[in-house]
Structure formats: structure tokens, C-alpha cells
Design an enzyme around this catalytic site. Structure first.
Site, PDB file in Angstrom:
ATOM      1  N   TYR A 154       0.851  -1.193   0.000  1.00  0.00           N
ATOM      2  CA  TYR A 154       0.000   0.000   0.000  1.00  0.00           C
ATOM      3  C   TYR A 154       0.884   1.238   0.000  1.00  0.00           C
ATOM      4  O   TYR A 154       1.816   1.349   0.791  1.00  0.00           O
ATOM      5  CB  TYR A 154      -0.892  -0.006   1.249  1.00  0.00           C
ATOM      6  CG  TYR A 154      -1.785   1.204   1.389  1.00  0.00           C
ATOM      7  CD1 TYR A 154      -2.822   1.442   0.496  1.00  0.00           C
ATOM      8  CD2 TYR A 154      -1.589   2.103   2.434  1.00  0.00           C
ATOM      9  CE1 TYR A 154      -3.654   2.549   0.642  1.00  0.00           C
ATOM     10  CE2 TYR A 154      -2.413   3.208   2.587  1.00  0.00           C
ATOM     11  CZ  TYR A 154      -3.438   3.427   1.686  1.00  0.00           C
ATOM     12  OH  TYR A 154      -4.261   4.520   1.836  1.00  0.00           O
ATOM     13  N   ASP A 249       9.340   2.615  -0.585  1.00  0.00           N
ATOM     14  CA  ASP A 249       8.333   3.285   0.218  1.00  0.00           C
ATOM     15  C   ASP A 249       8.643   2.966   1.676  1.00  0.00           C
ATOM     16  O   ASP A 249       8.263   1.919   2.189  1.00  0.00           O
ATOM     17  CB  ASP A 249       6.932   2.808  -0.169  1.00  0.00           C
ATOM     18  CG  ASP A 249       5.834   3.498   0.626  1.00  0.00           C
ATOM     19  OD1 ASP A 249       6.136   4.089   1.682  1.00  0.00           O
ATOM     20  OD2 ASP A 249       4.668   3.418   0.213  1.00  0.00           O
ATOM     21  N   LYS A 277       5.448   9.450   8.619  1.00  0.00           N
ATOM     22  CA  LYS A 277       5.311   8.995   9.998  1.00  0.00           C
ATOM     23  C   LYS A 277       6.440   9.494  10.901  1.00  0.00           C
ATOM     24  O   LYS A 277       6.401  10.614  11.379  1.00  0.00           O
ATOM     25  CB  LYS A 277       5.152   7.478  10.040  1.00  0.00           C
ATOM     26  CG  LYS A 277       3.922   6.992   9.240  1.00  0.00           C
ATOM     27  CD  LYS A 277       3.668   5.522   9.422  1.00  0.00           C
ATOM     28  CE  LYS A 277       2.536   5.028   8.534  1.00  0.00           C
ATOM     29  NZ  LYS A 277       1.214   5.584   8.861  1.00  0.00           N
TER      30      LYS A 277
END
Length: 441
Positions: A154, A249, A277
Site C-alpha cells: 500500500y 516506500d 510517519k
């Protein structure tokens, strides 16, 4: 044999239910991100009031040992004093200026000093923006159109990458999404994670037009699935062979599995890295980084346009600096490792005690729990074959006994520097009840 202790079913309480009902009137599904809705496990989500250290507290006053950590960024624990102080000091100076600040440069310098592959970095506002920018950058730099991604990986809700996605898309059973035209994903090739042959076949068919491979170096959105030996190295070799860029990613893995990110942990150097994050210390920050010659393809030095009014937001920069400054020497990661060892050993011991098929996997300070008799979970199909119904029951019993896990069998879990022996023992006591409940429904 004595009957197992029964959960109290007291959590979440009536105030959470009231807030959820109220939210559903003005917010789609009552939540601002689908996985929060508890669709994957059933029930009503707990509405959180505050958090500190290893614990979160809901609006009913219930305390939980937290293994969500805002889905990754809270590696220092909630409300870390240095991070809170940095944000408060900056907030007093002003929230946003629409002009450069020194904080942006300080955080960029810190990122470049910690991640060997990054010489230049562009700040954005989220992990999704980081992935979107990395994809556009790869296409613009190579002059090619196609991209390889992996089933179960994702990369945020980027149109071209929302194909066979993990995370909430798996929980909700959505392979893609309405609203994404077929033409947008026509150049997206989906390969099998941890299967180099599937990637090689894509290159054989489309090698001259593949701009990049985009991959989670540790899949964290189909639970925690590490790369098998040689997989990431093989991706690097294929990109070198065909002139494509390798994009990691690391929105989830960045600074969590290693102070130098997953690429340092595994010793594989990507061409472009997407961060989120932890890079913002829990604030809405993302970043894209890589070698200077690649990054200068972005405007204003190059033709690939990317912009954001709130990019490099001062509060996010302050939080990121305060967080990464504590991670750079590796002491936090070294302190977390034995605590996670205790947790996973204890979980496996209790599952075995009650005869429950159960597997844990971990990389650095992230881990996964799978209800399966398999010895390893390495691909999307392996994850899909796990017992999600058992996870749902386990989740609710843990919640009833004061442990907060992600409300989906397809999400990784996260431990922080604040998870001390007391937090671990409380978790294992709850797990003993949860496994017993599964064994004696």
C-alpha cells in the site's frame, strides 16, 4: 481443566459509542480513515482522549497498552517530552508562514546525515503525497510511464498505485477503488511480493517503458511481511539492468526498523525513498529523498512539478528534528529490541500453551501476528489464508483487557521505547486470556 477467565466486555464504553454515533452524522462512516471504523473486526471504535508513553486513554477513561502508535510514528512513545516541548516552542512563534524556515533545512540535513542514499530531500505533507511525488519524479526523470508495484503493498491512496493494495483496502475487500479510471492504472504492473520471477517477467515484457519499481522493503500493510533473502537485492539488480529506478516506500519502515531506515538494515540502496510517519514525529509530514541529480528533476530546478502550501510546516519540522535527534545514535533501537523479544516470545509461548496456531514476524521495532499453522508468511496469498475471524476475536478480548491493537488482521503492529516490562507483562496477561478464549469459545 478450569474454564478460562472471561473478558469484561467493558471497552470501549458509552461515551465512545456516543461520539461514534455523532461522528457518523457528519463524517463518512464516522471516521477519517477507513481502518479506524473497526469494519475488519466488528464493533464500535474507541475514541481516544489522550496518550502518554506506552498507553492511550479513551473518552471513557479506559487505559490501553498501545501497539498502534499512530500506525508507526510514535517510536519514542506518546507525548515524548522533547517532542512536545519543540512543538510548543514553535507554535508560540507562529503556525505557518508560506515562506522558508531554517527548520526545513535542519530536518533535511538530519535526514541526509542518517540515510546514505539521500543527498537531497523535498518535504511534503503525508505519506500519500510522498509516494505520489516519488512516482511522478521517477516517471519524469526516466521519461518512462510504467511502474511495477506489488500485490498487498500500500502506497497511500495514489490513483495509479491503488491497485491490489494492502491495509484498509484489504480489510474492506476493495481490490482498487471506484473513481480511479482504468486509463490511470493502465501503466501499473502488479507483481508478487517476494517473487523475483514475477518482476523479471514484467521487465521482459515492458522493460523499455518501466520507470520504477515501488516497493515496501518490509510489507506493513498486509501485516508485517519481511523480504525473503535476495528479494530486495534482486530488485536492485533488475533496475540496474533495465535502467529503471528503485523506489523504497519507507513511510512505515523509515527510521523504525533501523536509524538509517530499512535500506540500511538490509544493505540495499534505492534510488528514491518515500518517508512519512517518524520523519515528522507524529505530525502530518512526508518526504521524498534521493541523489541530488535525481531530486533536482523536481521544480524549481527541473521540469517535474510538485508543490504544497503547507509543505515544511514549522510544527512538523520541529517535531521531526526532536524525534530523529534521539534516534540517530541507535540507542533507542537497541533498547527496544530486547523488549520486543520478550513480547513475541511470550505471545508464542501462550499461543502454544492453548493450542492456537499462531505466528509472529518482526523487523526492527515493527512486528506482525498471524493466526496460522504456517512457519512463514511471505506473500499476499499467505496473508489472505490466515484466520481473520480468529484475529477479530483475539482483538476484542485484548481490547477488553486493556491492550490496543490495530483493528485489522492486515496491519503491522508497533512497539515503542516506552514499552517497559510492566507494559509487556500486562500485554502477555491479556494474551493468555485471549488465547484461552479462542481455545474454549
Amino acid at each position: 481443566m478450569s474454564e478460562p477467565a472471561q473478558p469484561s466486555h467493558r471497552r470501549p464504553g458509552p461515551r465512545s459509542a456516543e461520539w461514534f454515533a455523532r461522528a457518523a452524522k457528519t463524517i463518512p462512516g464516522g471516521v477519517n480513515s477507513p481502518v479506524r471504523a473497526f469494519n475488519g473486526v466488528g464493533g464500535t471504535p474507541a475514541f481516544i482522549d489522550h496518550a502518554r508513553g506506552a498507553y492511550i486513554y479513551d473518552v471513557d477513561g479506559n487505559e490501553y497498552v498501545d501497539y498502534v502508535g499512530s500506525f508507526g510514528p510514535m517510536i519514542l512513545g506518546h507525548a515524548d517530552p522533547a517532542v512536545v516541548e519543540a512543538v510548543q516552542k514553535q507554535a508560540a512563534k507562529g503556525l505557518s508562514f508560506g515562506a522558508p524556515t531554517g527548520l526545513e533545512t535542519e530536518l533535511a540535513e538530519l535526514v541526509c546525515s542518517m540515510v546514505d542514499s539521500i543527498e537531497s530531500v523535498r518535504m511534503v505533507n503525508s505519506g500519500t503525497e510522498a509516494a505520489m511525488t516519488a512516482l511522478r519524479l521517477a516517471r519524469g526523470h526516466t521519461g518512462r510511464n510504467k511502474v511495477i508495484k506489488f500485490a498487498g503493498n500500500y502506497h497511500g491512496h495514489v490513483d495509479a498505485l491503488l491497485v491490489n493494495a494492502g491495509s484498509g483496502a484489504l480489510t474492506l475487500g476493495i481490490p482498487g477503488s471506484p473513481g480511479v479510471p482504468e486509463a490511470v492504472v493502465a501503466d501499473t504492473l502488479v507483481a508478487t511480493y517476494n517473487d523475483l520471477d514475477s518482476v523479471a517477467e514484467a521487465f521482459k515484457a515492458h522493460g523499455d517503458d518501466i520507470a520504477c519499481i515501488m516497493v515496501e522493503p518490509v510489507a506493513g500493510n498486509m501485516n508485517c511481511v519481511p523480504p525473503v533473502p535476495g528479494f530486495l537485492e534482486g530488485l536492485r539488480d533488475l533496475c540496474d539492468q533495465y535502467g529503471a529506478l528503485l523506489v523504497f516506500d519507507e513511510v512505515m519502515t523509515g527510521f523504525r526498523v533501523h536509524p538509517g531506515c530499512a535500506q540500511a538494515h538490509f544493505g540495499v540502496r534505492p534510488d528514491v525513498t518515500a518517508l512519512g510517519k517518524i520523519v515528522g514525529g507524529g505530525m502530518p509530514v512526508g518526504a521524498v529523498g534521493g541523489p541530488r541529480d535525481v531530486m533536482e528533476t523536481l521544480a524549481p530546478t527541473g521540469p517535474v512539478y510538485q508543490a504544497g502550501t503547507l509543505s515544511g510546516h514549522p510544527l512538523g519540522m520541529a517535531a521531526g528534528i526532536a524525534t530523529l535527534s534521539q534516534l540517530r545514535d541507535g540507542s533507542v533501537h537497541k533498547a527496544i529490541a530486547p523488549q520486543l523479544d520478550k513480547l513475541l516470545a511470550g505471545l508464542n509461548e501462550r499461543a502454544q500453551k492453548h493450542g492456537i496456531g499462531f505466528l509472529t514476524q518482526r523487523v526492527g521495532a515493527m512486528f506482525g501476528m498471524f493466526f496460522t499453522d504456517a512457519e512463514q508468511v511471505s506473500r499476499f496469498d499467505d496473508v489472505a489464508a490466515c484466520d481473520t475471524e480468529a484475529f477479530g476475536r483475539f482483538f476484542h478480548t485484548m481490547l477488553d483487557n486493556g491492550v490496543y491493537l490495530a483493528p485489522s488482521a492486515f496491519e503491522a503492529a508497533f512497539i515503542s521505547h516506552a514499552h517497559d516490562d510492566t507494559a509487556i507483562e500486562r500485554t502477555l496477561d491479556a494474551a493468555d486470556i485471549a488465547f484461552a478464549t479462542l481455545a474454549h469459545p
